[in-house]
Design a protein around this motif. Structure first.
Motif, PDB file in Angstrom:
ATOM      1  N   MET A  54      27.073  38.382  62.203  1.00  0.00           N
ATOM      2  CA  MET A  54      26.833  37.820  60.876  1.00  0.00           C
ATOM      3  C   MET A  54      27.972  36.881  60.522  1.00  0.00           C
ATOM      4  SD  MET A  54      24.111  39.163  59.622  1.00  0.00           S
ATOM      5  CE  MET A  54      22.997  40.219  60.472  1.00  0.00           C
ATOM      6  N   SER A  55      27.623  35.734  60.007  1.00  0.00           N
ATOM      7  CA  SER A  55      28.689  34.778  59.729  1.00  0.00           C
ATOM      8  C   SER A  55      28.611  34.170  58.332  1.00  0.00           C
ATOM      9  CB  SER A  55      28.669  33.661  60.769  1.00  0.00           C
ATOM     10  OG  SER A  55      27.425  33.000  60.742  1.00  0.00           O
ATOM     11  N   ASN A  56      27.505  34.255  57.681  1.00  0.00           N
ATOM     12  CA  ASN A  56      27.375  33.600  56.385  1.00  0.00           C
ATOM     13  C   ASN A  56      27.661  34.570  55.259  1.00  0.00           C
ATOM     14  OD1 ASN A  56      26.641  31.204  57.607  1.00  0.00           O
ATOM     15  ND2 ASN A  56      24.461  31.681  57.534  1.00  0.00           N
ATOM     16  N   ILE A  57      28.751  34.300  54.536  1.00  0.00           N
ATOM     17  CA  ILE A  57      29.084  35.126  53.386  1.00  0.00           C
ATOM     18  C   ILE A  57      27.975  34.982  52.346  1.00  0.00           C
ATOM     19  CG2 ILE A  57      30.511  33.320  52.378  1.00  0.00           C
ATOM     20  CD1 ILE A  57      32.289  35.531  51.219  1.00  0.00           C
ATOM     21  N   ARG A  58      27.586  36.106  51.786  1.00  0.00           N
ATOM     22  CA  ARG A  58      26.542  36.084  50.753  1.00  0.00           C
ATOM     23  C   ARG A  58      27.131  35.771  49.383  1.00  0.00           C
ATOM     24  NH1 ARG A  58      23.831  41.672  52.644  1.00  0.00           N
ATOM     25  NH2 ARG A  58      22.356  40.838  54.137  1.00  0.00           N
ATOM     26  N   ILE A  59      28.214  36.494  49.066  1.00  0.00           N
ATOM     27  CA  ILE A  59      28.846  36.347  47.761  1.00  0.00           C
ATOM     28  C   ILE A  59      30.271  36.857  47.885  1.00  0.00           C
ATOM     29  CG2 ILE A  59      28.029  38.627  46.999  1.00  0.00           C
ATOM     30  CD1 ILE A  59      27.849  37.456  44.124  1.00  0.00           C
ATOM     31  N   ASN A  60      31.178  36.238  47.173  1.00  0.00           N
ATOM     32  CA  ASN A  60      32.544  36.725  47.100  1.00  0.00           C
ATOM     33  C   ASN A  60      32.700  37.333  45.712  1.00  0.00           C
ATOM     34  OD1 ASN A  60      35.310  36.994  46.558  1.00  0.00           O
ATOM     35  ND2 ASN A  60      35.810  35.472  48.112  1.00  0.00           N
ATOM     36  N   LEU A  61      32.613  38.633  45.634  1.00  0.00           N
ATOM     37  CA  LEU A  61      32.645  39.301  44.334  1.00  0.00           C
ATOM     38  C   LEU A  61      34.001  39.204  43.655  1.00  0.00           C
ATOM     39  CD1 LEU A  61      30.379  42.311  45.230  1.00  0.00           C
ATOM     40  CD2 LEU A  61      29.858  40.465  43.633  1.00  0.00           C
ATOM     41  N   GLY A  62      35.050  38.996  44.425  1.00  0.00           N
ATOM     42  CA  GLY A  62      36.363  38.765  43.831  1.00  0.00           C
ATOM     43  C   GLY A  62      36.415  37.489  43.020  1.00  0.00           C
ATOM     44  N   LYS A  63      35.626  36.512  43.429  1.00  0.00           N
ATOM     45  CA  LYS A  63      35.513  35.260  42.677  1.00  0.00           C
ATOM     46  C   LYS A  63      34.401  35.328  41.638  1.00  0.00           C
ATOM     47  CE  LYS A  63      37.372  32.246  46.239  1.00  0.00           C
ATOM     48  NZ  LYS A  63      37.125  31.156  47.185  1.00  0.00           N
ATOM     49  N   ALA A  64      33.291  35.948  42.011  1.00  0.00           N
ATOM     50  CA  ALA A  64      32.145  36.012  41.106  1.00  0.00           C
ATOM     51  C   ALA A  64      32.433  36.868  39.876  1.00  0.00           C
ATOM     52  CB  ALA A  64      30.923  36.570  41.846  1.00  0.00           C
ATOM     53  N   TRP A  65      33.165  37.994  40.082  1.00  0.00           N
ATOM     54  CA  TRP A  65      33.489  38.875  38.965  1.00  0.00           C
ATOM     55  C   TRP A  65      34.806  39.582  39.229  1.00  0.00           C
ATOM     56  CZ3 TRP A  65      31.702  44.315  37.501  1.00  0.00           C
ATOM     57  CH2 TRP A  65      31.953  44.564  36.149  1.00  0.00           C
ATOM     58  N   PRO A  66      35.923  38.869  39.067  1.00  0.00           N
ATOM     59  CA  PRO A  66      37.233  39.454  39.374  1.00  0.00           C
ATOM     60  C   PRO A  66      37.560  40.688  38.538  1.00  0.00           C
ATOM     61  CG  PRO A  66      37.463  37.249  38.414  1.00  0.00           C
ATOM     62  CD  PRO A  66      36.003  37.485  38.640  1.00  0.00           C
ATOM     63  N   GLU A  67      37.043  40.730  37.305  1.00  0.00           N
ATOM     64  CA  GLU A  67      37.289  41.899  36.446  1.00  0.00           C
ATOM     65  C   GLU A  67      36.639  43.160  37.008  1.00  0.00           C
ATOM     66  OE1 GLU A  67      37.238  38.092  34.170  1.00  0.00           O
ATOM     67  OE2 GLU A  67      35.790  39.078  35.470  1.00  0.00           O
ATOM     68  N   GLY A  68      35.584  42.992  37.789  1.00  0.00           N
ATOM     69  CA  GLY A  68      34.932  44.140  38.416  1.00  0.00           C
ATOM     70  C   GLY A  68      35.686  44.641  39.636  1.00  0.00           C
ATOM     71  N   LYS A  69      36.327  43.728  40.342  1.00  0.00           N
ATOM     72  CA  LYS A  69      37.087  44.102  41.528  1.00  0.00           C
ATOM     73  C   LYS A  69      38.445  44.693  41.171  1.00  0.00           C
ATOM     74  CE  LYS A  69      38.659  42.191  45.943  1.00  0.00           C
ATOM     75  NZ  LYS A  69      38.790  40.972  46.743  1.00  0.00           N
ATOM     76  N   ALA A  70      38.994  44.307  40.051  1.00  0.00           N
ATOM     77  CA  ALA A  70      40.343  44.725  39.658  1.00  0.00           C
ATOM     78  C   ALA A  70      40.534  46.248  39.618  1.00  0.00           C
ATOM     79  CB  ALA A  70      40.717  44.094  38.320  1.00  0.00           C
TER      80      ALA A  70
END
Length: 155
Positions: free
Chosen positions: A1-17
């Motif tokens: 697999m090579s295609n990133i679907r979504i970067n959740l750190g960028k899409a919703w950094p408050e959720g990753k924090a």
């Protein structure tokens, strides 16, 4: 697999924090680093998270874990490479990671509770929960695998 679907750190950094904060709390908790490495690798094997396996096997090696133990981890019951404490943690990791297969077995939990005080057992459980969350993020996002270098080796 090579295609990133979504970067959740960028899409919703408050959720990753909060997950990053949980990782920091685990790292600062005094829980043995080797146990955390085993938890991270074993859960990532079960969850088939290549991104996390790349990170955690490299981190474990950089911290002194042996190739032999890493290679044998998926068959840990069949080796003498692991201590009683490590075996209890690996069994608990599998039970919590595969919780949908029938919950956490009382005997597995009791063995871990026999070997660790309540505070340490709580840290182990939270480390298992944390890596399972990261595995789900890694698999869902389909992050690229292979480029990670441990901080100790990056210098």
């Amino acid at each position: 697999m090579s295609n990133i679907r979504i970067n959740l750190g960028k899409a919703w950094p408050e959720g990753k924090a909060p997950l990053l904060a949980l990782n920091a709390a685990i790292a600062d908790s005094g829980l043995d680093r080797g146990l955390v490495d085993l938890i991270n690798i074993r859960a990532s094997q079960i969850n088939q998270c290549a991104f996390c396996l790349d990170i955690h096997t490299k981190d474990a090696r950089a911290a002194g874990e042996t190739e032999q133990r890493i290679y044998a981890l998926s068959a840990w019951r069949e080796t003498s490479f692991f201590t009683d404490e490590e075996r209890a943690v690996l069994a608990l990791t599998e039970e919590i990671t595969l919780v949908a297969d029938g919950g956490v077995d009382d005997e597995v939990f009791a063995e871990a509770a026999k070997l660790f005080d309540e505070a340490t057992l709580g840290k182990v459980i939270m480390a298992i929960i944390a890596i399972n969350a990261w595995n789900r993020l890694g698999v869902t996002q389909r992050l690229p695998v292979g480029g990670y270098q441990p901080a100790a080796a990056a210098g």
